[in-house]
Design an enzyme around this catalytic site. Structure first.
Site, PDB file in Angstrom:
ATOM      1  N   TYR A 137      47.526   9.928  -5.270  1.00 16.54           N
ATOM      2  CA  TYR A 137      48.113   8.644  -5.641  1.00 16.54           C
ATOM      3  C   TYR A 137      49.573   8.808  -6.097  1.00 16.54           C
ATOM      4  O   TYR A 137      50.471   8.158  -5.547  1.00 16.54           O
ATOM      5  CB  TYR A 137      47.227   7.962  -6.686  1.00 16.54           C
ATOM      6  CG  TYR A 137      47.507   6.495  -6.849  1.00 16.54           C
ATOM      7  CD1 TYR A 137      48.027   5.741  -5.811  1.00 16.54           C
ATOM      8  CD2 TYR A 137      47.261   5.861  -8.057  1.00 16.54           C
ATOM      9  CE1 TYR A 137      48.296   4.396  -5.966  1.00 16.54           C
ATOM     10  CE2 TYR A 137      47.525   4.515  -8.218  1.00 16.54           C
ATOM     11  CZ  TYR A 137      48.050   3.790  -7.176  1.00 16.54           C
ATOM     12  OH  TYR A 137      48.322   2.464  -7.343  1.00 16.54           O
ATOM     13  N   GLU A 144      56.641   6.498  -1.205  1.00 16.85           N
ATOM     14  CA  GLU A 144      57.031   5.104  -1.024  1.00 16.85           C
ATOM     15  C   GLU A 144      58.387   4.826  -1.674  1.00 16.85           C
ATOM     16  O   GLU A 144      59.258   4.184  -1.090  1.00 16.85           O
ATOM     17  CB  GLU A 144      55.960   4.184  -1.633  1.00 16.85           C
ATOM     18  CG  GLU A 144      54.648   4.215  -0.842  1.00 16.85           C
ATOM     19  CD  GLU A 144      53.475   3.559  -1.566  1.00 16.85           C
ATOM     20  OE1 GLU A 144      53.705   2.607  -2.350  1.00 16.85           O
ATOM     21  OE2 GLU A 144      52.327   4.007  -1.355  1.00 16.85           O
TER      22      GLU A 144
END
Lengths: 211, 301
Positions: A137, A144
């Site tokens: 994660y 991103e």
């Protein structure tokens, strides 16, 4: 029954789809600047298909929070269609392979887990499903943010999606600032989703131990 | 007698000697004294692990708690006074708007301040200033709060919301390229409605204050008073929100500025959520609560 058959099909298709994306990404492991073009079309198809998860939650065939699902899915769909699609510097950045590592493995295990769950083999992937996120994660988020960061300058140069005054509604929109706001929004949102996953982990893996 | 204090998961934190006449507030004090919990304002006590918070003034006898009974303790996190939160919430938007009203170079470049201002820009600054100055004064002189504190995270959330929107609206209204409405009448009607709504809002705040006797946290059903603005109590439970909504709607019409409209919508959404909650509480608390009253918009919601 029909819903279950559909969900089995959906989750199997996405498990295989993300497996294919991982394979394509792996093929370009030595030159990450070419990775985006190579994975682009299947990645867009399978990531955009995740929007169906919001529909599943909304119509109630899957028990998850509609808003939480929406935000989880939207952050990636947004990155795909509103950052990578429009800004070449983001697609050649190091953010792409980082995302590919995190997204592909996460999704293969997540959809694989749902699929196996539906056909009654829930124990096989449950530990991976609720453990690997601890590493993947934060890695995904990093990828991103790197992609968005590399798009900023390009967006500014091109004045992309920028609406300026004067106009009758007295409003302005500056996509570069909007992207910076998106990046900042990770600060309050990320810890919440991350700790939500830890709570889920405790709930699911803890319960298994007792049984 | 002795009662058990448990955590939300049911674990017994401590056993306390108490009287049937002890209040929930006393129990919180004892938990703190025994070093088993944070200061009383930070504690929430409940009859069930996920039940409703108990009122500090209820006694254990009222609640039907006998020897060996259980109370569930929750730590609400660090608390901060309502007044501190309200003052920072409202002083911020006032200062930020007035600063941007001077057209600082950081937003608009060097020579922006010397470019002409439309008249509506001055009126808007006066309205904005009036609204937040009124709120500051109300916080100090009018409001009586039923809870002394709130979680400290609210300070960051609320200030982020109010300060952010203040900057966002002010940036557009005070922009050197701002376009004033084509017809002056739009500005004057908007400004007049804004002032009337603000007076209405103030009237409701005063009426609510007079409903609650000084030094108490007692709650009663509000009714219209001799002040005509309070007639709205006949139709809705929270006319202060109704007037606030009208005020920002008028501000939006007056400035013809979409960001002000977004501020209105965001505020209306939040106020509707609050109003629905308060309306529900009124109906639950008072068996004789007037039927036909809505929450925030007469006849609708």
């Amino acid at each position: 029954m029909l819903a279950k058959a559909y969900l089995i099909f959906y989750n199997l298709a996405l498990t295989l789809g993300w497996g294919y994306v991982l394979y394509l990404a792996f093929e370009k492991r030595n030159d990450h600047t070419k990775m985006w073009k190579h994975v682009e079309i299947p990645l867009k198809i399978f990531q955009t298909a995740a929007l169906m998860e919001v529909v599943h939650a909304a119509v109630g065939i899957v028990k998850s929070n509609v808003f939480l699902t929406f935000f989880q899915v939207m952050s990636r769909v947004f990155l795909l269609w509103c950052v990578l699609e429009v800004s070449p510097p983001a697609t050649t950045s190091i953010g792409v392979p980082i995302c590919m590592i995190a997204w592909d493995i996460t999704e293969i295990i997540r959809y694989g887990y749902y699929f196996l769950n539906l056909i009654g083999l829930s124990q096989l992937l449950v530990w991976f499903r609720y453990t690997l996120f601890i590493f993947l994660y934060p890695i995904g988020i990093t990828g991103e943010l790197i992609c968005i960061y590399y798009s900023l300058d390009f967006v500014k140069q091109k004045k992309m999606w920028t609406y300026s005054m004067p106009n009758a509604l007295n409003v302005t929109f500056d996509y570069q600032y909007a992207l910076i706001l998106v990046m900042l929004s990770y600060i309050p949102i990320f810890p919440q989703l991350y700790f939500h996953m830890f709570a889920q982990r405790k709930k699911i893996l803890g319960k298994n131990k007792v049984n | 007698m002795e009662i058990e204090i448990c955590s939300a998961s049911g674990r017994v934190i401590t056993k306390l000697p108490v009287y049937a006449s002890s209040t929930v507030g006393d129990v919180k004090g004892k938990i703190h004294q025994a070093k088993k919990g944070p200061y009383p304002g930070r504690q929430m006590l409940r009859l069930e692990a996920k039940g409703k918070a108990l009122d500090d003034k209820s006694t254990l006898a009222d609640l039907g708690i006998k020897s060996g009974g259980k109370l569930f303790l929750k730590d609400l996190g660090p608390q901060i006074g309502w007044i501190t939160v309200f003052l920072s919430e409202y002083a911020g938007p006032l200062a930020i708007y007035m600063w941007i009203y001077t057209r600082p170079w950081i937003f608009y470049g060097d020579k922006a301040a010397s470019k002409p201002y439309a008249q509506v820009v001055h009126i808007a600054a006066a309205c904005w200033g009036f609204h937040y100055a009124k709120r500051l004064l109300e916080t100090i002189f009018v409001h009586r709060f039923s809870h002394a504190t709130m979680p400290i995270m609210n300070l960051f959330k609320n200030c982020g919301y109010y300060w952010g929107f203040a900057a966002y609206v002010a940036y557009h209204v005070n922009h050197p390229l701002y376009t004033a409405p084509s017809y002056d009448i739009q500005v004057y009607v908007g400004a007049a409605l804004f002032v009337l709504s603000e007076l209405g809002n103030l009237s409701i705040h005063v009426a609510l204050r007079n409903l609650r006797p000084p030094g108490t946290t007692e709650r009663r059903i509000p009714y219209p008073t001799s002040n005509p603005f309070t007639a709205l109590f006949k139709y809705v439970s929270c006319p202060n929100y109704t007037y606030e909504f009208y005020a920002w709607l008028s501000f939006t019409v007056m400035t013809q500025c979409l960001p002000a409209g977004l501020f209105t919508i965001a505020g209306m959404y939040q106020m509707t959520v609050w109003a629905l909650g308060k309306h529900r509480n009124y109906k639950k608390e008072f068996a004789k609560y007037p039927r036909g009253r809505k929450s925030i918009i007469p006849f609708v919601i």
